[in-house]
Design an enzyme around this catalytic site. Structure first.
Site, short mmCIF file in Angstrom:
data_model
loop_
_atom_site.label_atom_id
_atom_site.label_comp_id
_atom_site.label_asym_id
_atom_site.label_seq_id
_atom_site.Cartn_x
_atom_site.Cartn_y
_atom_site.Cartn_z
N ARG A 62 -21.09 -0.32 -10.65
CA ARG A 62 -20.25 0.35 -11.44
C ARG A 62 -20.07 1.72 -11.48
NH1 ARG A 62 -20.36 0.94 -16.59
NH2 ARG A 62 -21.58 -0.82 -17.20
N TYR A 115 6.78 5.56 -11.77
CA TYR A 115 6.22 4.09 -11.79
C TYR A 115 6.12 3.61 -13.06
CZ TYR A 115 3.40 0.25 -10.72
OH TYR A 115 2.95 -1.21 -10.44
N ASP A 187 1.16 12.10 -9.07
CA ASP A 187 1.10 10.78 -8.25
C ASP A 187 1.67 10.86 -6.85
OD1 ASP A 187 1.54 8.17 -7.43
OD2 ASP A 187 1.84 7.35 -9.41
N LYS A 212 -0.82 0.75 -1.72
CA LYS A 212 0.20 1.15 -0.97
C LYS A 212 -0.07 1.78 0.34
CE LYS A 212 1.86 -0.31 -4.85
NZ LYS A 212 2.22 0.72 -6.05
C1 LIG Z 1 2.07 0.77 -7.43
C2 LIG Z 1 2.23 2.20 -7.97
C3 LIG Z 1 1.05 2.47 -8.93
C4 LIG Z 1 0.23 1.29 -9.61
O1 LIG Z 1 -0.70 0.90 -8.76
P1 LIG Z 1 -1.40 -0.29 -8.63
O2 LIG Z 1 -2.36 -0.31 -7.69
O3 LIG Z 1 -0.19 -1.50 -8.73
O4 LIG Z 1 -1.95 -0.63 -10.09
C5 LIG Z 1 1.07 3.84 -9.52
N1 LIG Z 1 2.05 4.65 -9.16
C6 LIG Z 1 3.00 4.44 -7.77
C7 LIG Z 1 3.91 5.47 -7.46
C8 LIG Z 1 2.90 3.18 -7.59
O5 LIG Z 1 3.99 2.96 -6.59
#
Ligand SMILES: *Cc1c(COP(=O)(O)O)cnc(C)c1O
Length: 398
Positions: A62, A115, A187, A212
């Protein structure tokens, strides 16, 4: 490879080599998977020295693990960052960011269309601890300026934003943050470090859902925070370890595998998206298409300036609104009806009833997420097959 040597490499070479070096134990070329929760000490003194931070070395997964370290090194190199912290999920990364940088009484200015859970987490959960937030169209820099209060600590933007594909000028926001003494977090999930480098444009933190594009194979959830300098990383590191939002070694190992082909996948999906967007824009059933690669995108010029390419996320709306949109979702055959994005396969979804349902109708309307908006994450199939699939679904409406 050493940091200075890596810094001279192009992006193709970096995706292959950053964070990679032959395993010191047996020379394995592929990264070893250290699937262990804990690490043995040679002696009680060594254990004590590691806990005191007087000796380098691993203690407990961790806190740190060599497989996870490799992934952090790779993504930090791709983003041009000083370091990174890999997280259990993208939301784990975002929650860690909010938790470590915000206190009761602090205020955040953020992109209204992003998101969904990134917004509801601040509005519905962090508000319980006295953190306030204002959600604005961050494409409007005057609005951003005017929303900043004396207690604002963070400007949180997503660009391209989910699911409106609206862009925010990162360099201009970084300038505002420098003047006002706030942190800027971006992000960068939709663009990936292949197409956009927020840290080089002045952001303090660039973050991803590695679920993603970075992993890219729809078989892992994960997240990562990348930092411009180590000082901010150190502020976040302890809270990240203590809330347990850290990644598991097996996740990291899979993501290391996926990330090696990141550039090829992003470029192929982007070429496909351009063709799909052109077909959609020319189709008589389509009301509008938002894709930064099209001249019709209101921020096409910003996309050319800020991004190396327009990416592979498209949103569009049909003249028949939601009713026709649903028919298209049912009639596509090659595109899969599923949320998520950035994978090797094309996915299609309806944000108002799926990913952004939790925001509520009023916030959606304010953020420009219309009920008929369809979001398409274009994958790496043959462009001709994809275009044909979308076209047959649209043609069936007339
Ligand atoms: C999917 C996504 C998230 C969250 O990610 P997870 O891996 O599903 O927790 C945050 N920001 C964007 C732009 C996303 O597409």
């Amino acid at each position: 490879m050493k940091k200075e040597e890596l810094a001279r490499l192009g992006l193709d070479s970096l995706t292959v080599h950053a964070g990679e070096s032959p395993d010191p134990a047996f020379g394995a070329v592929a990264p070893p998977l250290y699937q262990t929760s804990t690490f043995a000490f040679d002696s009680p003194d060594q254990g004590a020295a590691r806990f005191k931070g007087e000796e380098e070395g691993y203690i407990y997964t961790r806190l740190a693990n060599p497989t996870i370290d490799r992934l952090e090194e790779k993504i930090a190199a791709l983003e041009g960052g000083a370091g990174a912290l890999a997280c259990s999920t993208g939301m784990g990364a975002i929650a860690t960011l909010y938790f470590s940088l915000l206190s009761a009484g602090d205020h955040v200015v953020a992109t209204s269309s992003l998101y969904g859970p990134s917004r509801t987490l601040l509005e519905k959960q962090f508000s319980r601890f006295g953190v306030k937030s204002t959600w604005v169209d961050t494409a409007d820099l005057e609005l951003v300026q005017n929303s900043i209060l004396p207690e604002t600590k963070l400007l949180y933007i997503e660009t391209p934003a989910n699911p409106t594909i609206r862009l925010t000028d990162i360099a201009a926001c970084a300038e505002i943050c420098r003047e006002k003494g706030l942190l800027l977090a971006v992000d960068n999930t939709f663009a990936s470090p292949i197409l956009q480098k927020p840290l080089e444009l002045g952001a303090d933190i660039s973050l991803h859902s590695v679920t993603k594009f970075i992993n890219g194979h729809t078989d892992v959830v994960g997240g990562i925070l990348v930092f411009k300098d180590l000082e901010i990383l150190r502020r976040v590191e302890k809270p990240w370890q203590m809330v347990g939002a850290t990644m598991d070694p097996h996740q990291a190992w899979l993501v290391l595998r996926g990330a090696k082909t990141l550039k090829m996948r992003v470029e192929k999906a982007q070429a496909n998206a351009m063709e799909a967007a052109r077909m959609l824009e020319a189709h008589p059933e389509v009301e509008w298409v938002r894709y930064p690669g099209l001249e019709s995108h209101p921020q096409h010029e910003l996309a050319l300036r800020q991004m190396k390419g327009p990416g592979s996320l498209i949103s569009f709306e049909l003249k028949g609104g939601l009713a026709e949109g649903k028919q298209v979702l049912e009639r596509v055959k090659l595109c899969t009806l599923a949320v998520s994005l950035g994978g090797i396969e094309t996915l299609i979804q309806h944000p108002a009833s799926m990913t952004h349902a939790g925001m509520g109708a009023e916030a959606r309307a304010q953020a420009g997420i219309t009920d008929g908006l369809i979001r398409l994450s274009v994958g790496c199939e043959d462009a001709a097959d994809l275009v044909a699939d979308l076209k047959q679904a649209l043609d069936s409406l007339t």
